[in-house]
Design a protein around this motif. Sequence first.
Motif, PDB file in Angstrom:
ATOM      1  N   SER A 184       0.792  -1.233   0.000  1.00 44.65           N
ATOM      2  CA  SER A 184       0.000   0.000   0.000  1.00 44.65           C
ATOM      3  C   SER A 184       0.831   1.294   0.000  1.00 44.65           C
ATOM      4  O   SER A 184       0.445   2.236  -0.685  1.00 44.65           O
ATOM      5  N   ASP A 191       2.788   3.787 -10.690  1.00 44.67           N
ATOM      6  CA  ASP A 191       1.476   3.684 -11.340  1.00 44.67           C
ATOM      7  C   ASP A 191       0.781   2.379 -11.000  1.00 44.67           C
ATOM      8  O   ASP A 191      -0.415   2.364 -10.763  1.00 44.67           O
ATOM      9  N   ARG A 214       5.787   5.555 -13.262  1.00 44.98           N
ATOM     10  CA  ARG A 214       4.980   6.511 -14.015  1.00 44.98           C
ATOM     11  C   ARG A 214       5.563   6.669 -15.417  1.00 44.98           C
ATOM     12  O   ARG A 214       6.763   6.476 -15.633  1.00 44.98           O
ATOM     13  N   HIS A 230       1.794   2.695  -3.674  1.00 45.06           N
ATOM     14  CA  HIS A 230       0.830   3.194  -4.653  1.00 45.06           C
ATOM     15  C   HIS A 230       0.990   4.681  -4.958  1.00 45.06           C
ATOM     16  O   HIS A 230       0.678   5.121  -6.052  1.00 45.06           O
ATOM     17  N   GLU A 231       1.476   5.457  -4.010  1.00 45.49           N
ATOM     18  CA  GLU A 231       1.682   6.880  -4.276  1.00 45.49           C
ATOM     19  C   GLU A 231       2.974   7.146  -5.052  1.00 45.49           C
ATOM     20  O   GLU A 231       3.172   8.232  -5.568  1.00 45.49           O
ATOM     21  N   LEU A 232       3.853   6.143  -5.149  1.00 40.05           N
ATOM     22  CA  LEU A 232       5.126   6.310  -5.847  1.00 40.05           C
ATOM     23  C   LEU A 232       5.120   5.741  -7.264  1.00 40.05           C
ATOM     24  O   LEU A 232       5.872   6.186  -8.125  1.00 40.05           O
TER      25      LEU A 232
END
Length: 154
Positions: A127, A134, A149, A130-132
């Motif tokens: 979890s 895609d 990304r 997910h912010e780092l």
Amino acid sequence: MLEQSSAPTRAAIPDLPSGPRFTVTANAGEWRLTTPPGAAPPSSDQVRTLLREWLRTLDWPRTQTSLVLDAVAEAVDALDRSRDAPVPGPALDGLRIGTTEISTRRTRRLRIVVAAGGEVPAGPDPSPLHELMDEVVAGPGATISMLSRVIPRW
């Protein structure tokens, strides 16, 4: 493929972990770090330095490089937290980090797989990744797969 191994003695490179060697292989599209089972993995700083150098050769943007380095470090930490270790010992058994560049005419991105041997009964918690990245998938056992990304080609 170029190959670099950690030095056999701590005197040559003072910040190497004790124990057997780790190996880094790299070419224009792939970067791999492998630690044999039973060996102490390299430090997070060593992994960051080696991976940063490879990303620099690919002209990866600094901001995206930082995200990739943070994601790899967090994935290794997640695997370490999820292992079943009732007694202190080497963090991860047989750490493997693989990074492959995926390119099209207009974009590029990285596929990153971080895996380790040993007992990981609950599986890692991906979890925070997910912010780092895609896409993040915790695979069977001790494996985390990620897609970075997308970076446009100019």
